[in-house]
Design a protein around this motif. Structure first.
Motif, PDB file in Angstrom:
ATOM      1  N   TRP A  73       0.828  -1.209   0.000  1.00  0.00           N
ATOM      2  CA  TRP A  73       0.000   0.000   0.000  1.00  0.00           C
ATOM      3  C   TRP A  73       0.865   1.262   0.000  1.00  0.00           C
ATOM      4  O   TRP A  73       0.480   2.274  -0.581  1.00  0.00           O
ATOM      5  CB  TRP A  73      -0.909  -0.009   1.223  1.00  0.00           C
ATOM      6  CG  TRP A  73      -2.153  -0.831   1.063  1.00  0.00           C
ATOM      7  CD1 TRP A  73      -2.366  -1.850   0.171  1.00  0.00           C
ATOM      8  CD2 TRP A  73      -3.361  -0.706   1.824  1.00  0.00           C
ATOM      9  NE1 TRP A  73      -3.627  -2.372   0.342  1.00  0.00           N
ATOM     10  CE2 TRP A  73      -4.256  -1.689   1.346  1.00  0.00           C
ATOM     11  CE3 TRP A  73      -3.760   0.109   2.871  1.00  0.00           C
ATOM     12  CZ2 TRP A  73      -5.541  -1.852   1.871  1.00  0.00           C
ATOM     13  CZ3 TRP A  73      -5.036  -0.045   3.409  1.00  0.00           C
ATOM     14  CH2 TRP A  73      -5.915  -1.016   2.903  1.00  0.00           C
ATOM     15  N   LEU A  77      -0.062   4.137  -2.668  1.00  0.00           N
ATOM     16  CA  LEU A  77      -0.539   5.450  -2.221  1.00  0.00           C
ATOM     17  C   LEU A  77       0.489   6.562  -2.438  1.00  0.00           C
ATOM     18  O   LEU A  77       0.229   7.714  -2.100  1.00  0.00           O
ATOM     19  CB  LEU A  77      -0.929   5.389  -0.742  1.00  0.00           C
ATOM     20  CG  LEU A  77      -2.207   4.588  -0.455  1.00  0.00           C
ATOM     21  CD1 LEU A  77      -2.370   4.340   1.041  1.00  0.00           C
ATOM     22  CD2 LEU A  77      -3.441   5.307  -1.004  1.00  0.00           C
ATOM     23  N   LEU A 262      -3.294   8.854   1.743  1.00  0.00           N
ATOM     24  CA  LEU A 262      -4.673   8.564   1.350  1.00  0.00           C
ATOM     25  C   LEU A 262      -5.511   9.842   1.416  1.00  0.00           C
ATOM     26  O   LEU A 262      -6.330  10.117   0.539  1.00  0.00           O
ATOM     27  CB  LEU A 262      -5.272   7.484   2.257  1.00  0.00           C
ATOM     28  CG  LEU A 262      -6.757   7.165   2.044  1.00  0.00           C
ATOM     29  CD1 LEU A 262      -7.043   6.747   0.602  1.00  0.00           C
ATOM     30  CD2 LEU A 262      -7.214   6.071   3.010  1.00  0.00           C
ATOM     31  N   ARG A 265      -5.658  12.216  -1.506  1.00  0.00           N
ATOM     32  CA  ARG A 265      -6.655  11.897  -2.536  1.00  0.00           C
ATOM     33  C   ARG A 265      -8.053  12.345  -2.130  1.00  0.00           C
ATOM     34  O   ARG A 265      -8.854  12.729  -2.976  1.00  0.00           O
ATOM     35  CB  ARG A 265      -6.721  10.371  -2.753  1.00  0.00           C
ATOM     36  CG  ARG A 265      -5.481   9.750  -3.340  1.00  0.00           C
ATOM     37  CD  ARG A 265      -5.575   8.228  -3.186  1.00  0.00           C
ATOM     38  NE  ARG A 265      -4.430   7.588  -3.805  1.00  0.00           N
ATOM     39  CZ  ARG A 265      -4.491   6.822  -4.893  1.00  0.00           C
ATOM     40  NH1 ARG A 265      -5.643   6.587  -5.466  1.00  0.00           N
ATOM     41  NH2 ARG A 265      -3.405   6.292  -5.396  1.00  0.00           N
ATOM     42  N   TRP A 333     -10.119  -1.515  -1.992  1.00  0.00           N
ATOM     43  CA  TRP A 333      -9.251  -0.332  -2.013  1.00  0.00           C
ATOM     44  C   TRP A 333      -8.000  -0.582  -2.855  1.00  0.00           C
ATOM     45  O   TRP A 333      -7.639   0.244  -3.685  1.00  0.00           O
ATOM     46  CB  TRP A 333      -8.829   0.030  -0.592  1.00  0.00           C
ATOM     47  CG  TRP A 333      -9.904   0.669   0.229  1.00  0.00           C
ATOM     48  CD1 TRP A 333     -11.220   0.818  -0.100  1.00  0.00           C
ATOM     49  CD2 TRP A 333      -9.760   1.235   1.541  1.00  0.00           C
ATOM     50  NE1 TRP A 333     -11.906   1.433   0.922  1.00  0.00           N
ATOM     51  CE2 TRP A 333     -11.037   1.701   1.938  1.00  0.00           C
ATOM     52  CE3 TRP A 333      -8.690   1.377   2.412  1.00  0.00           C
ATOM     53  CZ2 TRP A 333     -11.238   2.317   3.179  1.00  0.00           C
ATOM     54  CZ3 TRP A 333      -8.900   1.984   3.643  1.00  0.00           C
ATOM     55  CH2 TRP A 333     -10.161   2.452   4.014  1.00  0.00           C
ATOM     56  N   GLU A 334      -7.333  -1.725  -2.614  1.00  0.00           N
ATOM     57  CA  GLU A 334      -6.085  -1.963  -3.347  1.00  0.00           C
ATOM     58  C   GLU A 334      -6.340  -2.177  -4.831  1.00  0.00           C
ATOM     59  O   GLU A 334      -5.508  -1.801  -5.672  1.00  0.00           O
ATOM     60  CB  GLU A 334      -5.299  -3.125  -2.730  1.00  0.00           C
ATOM     61  CG  GLU A 334      -5.974  -4.468  -2.753  1.00  0.00           C
ATOM     62  CD  GLU A 334      -5.482  -5.371  -1.622  1.00  0.00           C
ATOM     63  OE1 GLU A 334      -4.920  -4.843  -0.628  1.00  0.00           O
ATOM     64  OE2 GLU A 334      -5.666  -6.599  -1.727  1.00  0.00           O
ATOM     65  N   TRP A 337      -6.799   1.428  -6.151  1.00  0.00           N
ATOM     66  CA  TRP A 337      -5.533   2.171  -6.219  1.00  0.00           C
ATOM     67  C   TRP A 337      -4.610   1.623  -7.312  1.00  0.00           C
ATOM     68  O   TRP A 337      -3.880   2.385  -7.936  1.00  0.00           O
ATOM     69  CB  TRP A 337      -4.832   2.118  -4.865  1.00  0.00           C
ATOM     70  CG  TRP A 337      -5.642   2.736  -3.765  1.00  0.00           C
ATOM     71  CD1 TRP A 337      -6.624   3.691  -3.895  1.00  0.00           C
ATOM     72  CD2 TRP A 337      -5.575   2.442  -2.371  1.00  0.00           C
ATOM     73  NE1 TRP A 337      -7.159   4.004  -2.664  1.00  0.00           N
ATOM     74  CE2 TRP A 337      -6.544   3.252  -1.713  1.00  0.00           C
ATOM     75  CE3 TRP A 337      -4.797   1.576  -1.587  1.00  0.00           C
ATOM     76  CZ2 TRP A 337      -6.729   3.222  -0.327  1.00  0.00           C
ATOM     77  CZ3 TRP A 337      -4.988   1.543  -0.212  1.00  0.00           C
ATOM     78  CH2 TRP A 337      -5.943   2.360   0.401  1.00  0.00           C
ATOM     79  N   TYR A 341      -3.380   3.821 -10.499  1.00  0.00           N
ATOM     80  CA  TYR A 341      -1.979   4.120 -10.179  1.00  0.00           C
ATOM     81  C   TYR A 341      -1.314   5.027 -11.202  1.00  0.00           C
ATOM     82  O   TYR A 341      -1.413   4.828 -12.407  1.00  0.00           O
ATOM     83  CB  TYR A 341      -1.154   2.835 -10.035  1.00  0.00           C
ATOM     84  CG  TYR A 341       0.246   3.126  -9.553  1.00  0.00           C
ATOM     85  CD1 TYR A 341       0.471   3.462  -8.234  1.00  0.00           C
ATOM     86  CD2 TYR A 341       1.317   3.129 -10.443  1.00  0.00           C
ATOM     87  CE1 TYR A 341       1.747   3.777  -7.783  1.00  0.00           C
ATOM     88  CE2 TYR A 341       2.601   3.437 -10.006  1.00  0.00           C
ATOM     89  CZ  TYR A 341       2.805   3.766  -8.673  1.00  0.00           C
ATOM     90  OH  TYR A 341       4.066   4.100  -8.243  1.00  0.00           O
TER      91      TYR A 341
END
Length: 453
Positions: A73, A77, A262, A265, A333-334, A337, A341
């Motif tokens: 993460w 992030l 985070l 964003r 979430w991952e 992201w 990316y």
């Protein structure tokens, strides 16, 4: 052909046995699909450069193994640049840890409960900066808190209670002993009990938060963040976003910086004025998308008085934390992201003054297109990246959920209460990977239709 059914990930995020109504986790750790610790280590060169394109591809296929989720993460992030070495990242990590310790100490100097292993749930100060000396405040800010401090000694002389009162009074007097408090300090002190109330409510079904030290760590991080980000401070919902960071990253400072990235964003959603809430912009975008991809549904929602899409407020503010189990929300979430990316993320955050230069049509020239997430690539292909602010994938996720429930909403919703009930009934019944896939398709459809004159 044999298929790996996958290993449940629930053991990594244990639920308290008495909590029986928690949504069931769908995420499974699958060999050959989930980014495993072995594959993660193999993605680095001996110097420490990360092959981000392979990493993103693996995350699309099956998410991240819980044991390495926190460190992956940090890259997703923008905490670290994939093109940095192990030594460079160690240097950055140490520098950030020192910075966090400094900020935390500054907060402790103002209010000593920060970093004490405790937190407060009652207001400690009035809006005009006067200390509040109520019993609950006295109890929670007691420096010598112990089992007997709450009720006095067993022999009834109450010496612990007296000491507690004196300690609290001294702390509260100290706050105002040097004259009137700065307005920003007052504003910060006013939020501390609200953070405490939310910390008490956040992820309480998890065994992890049975420990006082973990609750205090969450409170400390949110208190420090509220102090340094004076524009936003603290708003309800931030505890839901910060909570996973505490669980995934052992070092408190590392968890803070992951949360801070985070918030880069999402902070626009939390920025409020007297007349508007930040998330209203995204709700307007959601209305616009729905009007383009499903005009009948938009018209129906508008007729029910839901044209402002406030029923989707929670989904956008806390990124579907309530609609999925804890583990599945992390998986979602991952995936988001990884799809969004941008390899320039680290430099944009670390060197904001160069942000304008990088935006001058340079995206994609110095880096392979493979280094970008699929959603970001689609934006680049359609020129959306050159607009002021490309719409985040979270809005398309909500739009895809609404479209999926379109027929039910059209047939059964006769008022906004029905809309809310239908959406609430989805809790625990959504598939994170399918939701992301649907959002990507909707994004393409929207871009295509929006281009037409």
């Amino acid at each position: 052909m044999w298929r790996d059914p996958g290993q449940p990930a629930d053991s990594y995020y244990q639920v308290r046995p008495e909590c029986t109504d928690v949504p069931k986790t769908r995420f499974k750790i699958k060999a050959g699909k989930t980014l495993s610790p072995r594959k993660w280590q193999a993605a680095f060169t001996p110097e420490g450069y990360l092959d981000i394109s392979k990493t993103l591809s693996r995350i699309y296929r099956g998410g991240i193994h819980p044991s390495i989720r926190g460190e992956v993460w940090e890259f997703l992030l923008g905490c670290y640049d994939p093109k940095s070495t192990f030594d460079e990242r160690d240097e950055i990590r140490q520098r950030r840890r020192i910075q966090y310790i400094r900020w935390k100490e500054e907060c402790r100097q103002i209010f000593p409960v920060v970093g004490s292993g405790r937190f407060i749930t009652a207001p400690i100060i009035t809006e005009d900066g006067q200390p509040i000396q109520e019993p609950l405040v006295i109890l929670e800010t007691n420096q010598d808190r112990g089992p007997s401090a709450e009720t006095g000694n067993a022999d009834g002389n109450g010496s612990n209670q007296s000491r507690m009162n004196a300690s609290c009074s001294e702390m509260l007097r100290e706050l105002t002993s040097h004259g009137p408090l700065d307005q920003k300090v007052i504003q910060w002190l006013l939020t501390l009990h609200q953070i405490g109330l939310d910390v008490h409510r956040t992820d309480r079904t998890l065994v992890f938060y049975e420990k006082q030290e973990n609750l205090s760590k969450l409170w400390d991080i949110l208190a420090v963040y509220a102090r340094i980000d004076t524009d936003v401070g603290y708003c309800q919902g931030m505890s839901d976003l910060c909570s996973p960071m505490i669980m995934l990253l052992e070092d408190e400072a590392d968890a803070f910086w992951c949360f801070e990235r985070l918030m880069r964003r999402l902070r626009g959603n939390f920025r409020c004025t007297e007349s508007s809430v930040g998330v209203e912009t995204q709700l307007s975008n959601l209305a616009e998308i729905t009007q383009v991809v499903d005009p009948k549904l938009h018209q129906h929602l508008d007729a029910l008085g839901g044209g402002d899409y406030l029923f989707a407020f929670r989904m956008l503010m806390v990124l579907f934390r309530r609609e999925f189990s804890f583990c599945d929300s992390l998986y979602l979430w991952e995936m988001m992201w990884a799809l969004e990316y941008d390899p320039d993320l680290f430099s944009v955050y670390e060197e904001p003054e160069l942000n304008g230069e990088k935006a001058e049509g340079s995206k994609g020239r110095t880096k392979s297109i493979r280094h970008y997430g699929k959603f970001e690539r689609e934006n680049m292909k359609n020129g959306a990246v050159n607009s002021e602010s490309p719409l985040p994938i979270s809005i398309f996720l909500v739009a895809s959920v609404l479209k999926d429930k379109s027929s039910t909403l059209l047939q059964e919703a006769r008022g906004l209460d029905d809309v809310v009930k239908i959406l609430n009934d989805m809790t625990g019944n959504l598939d994170a990977k399918k939701a992301c896939s649907s959002a990507m398709k909707l994004h393409k459809k929207y871009l295509k239709k929006a281009k037409k004159p």
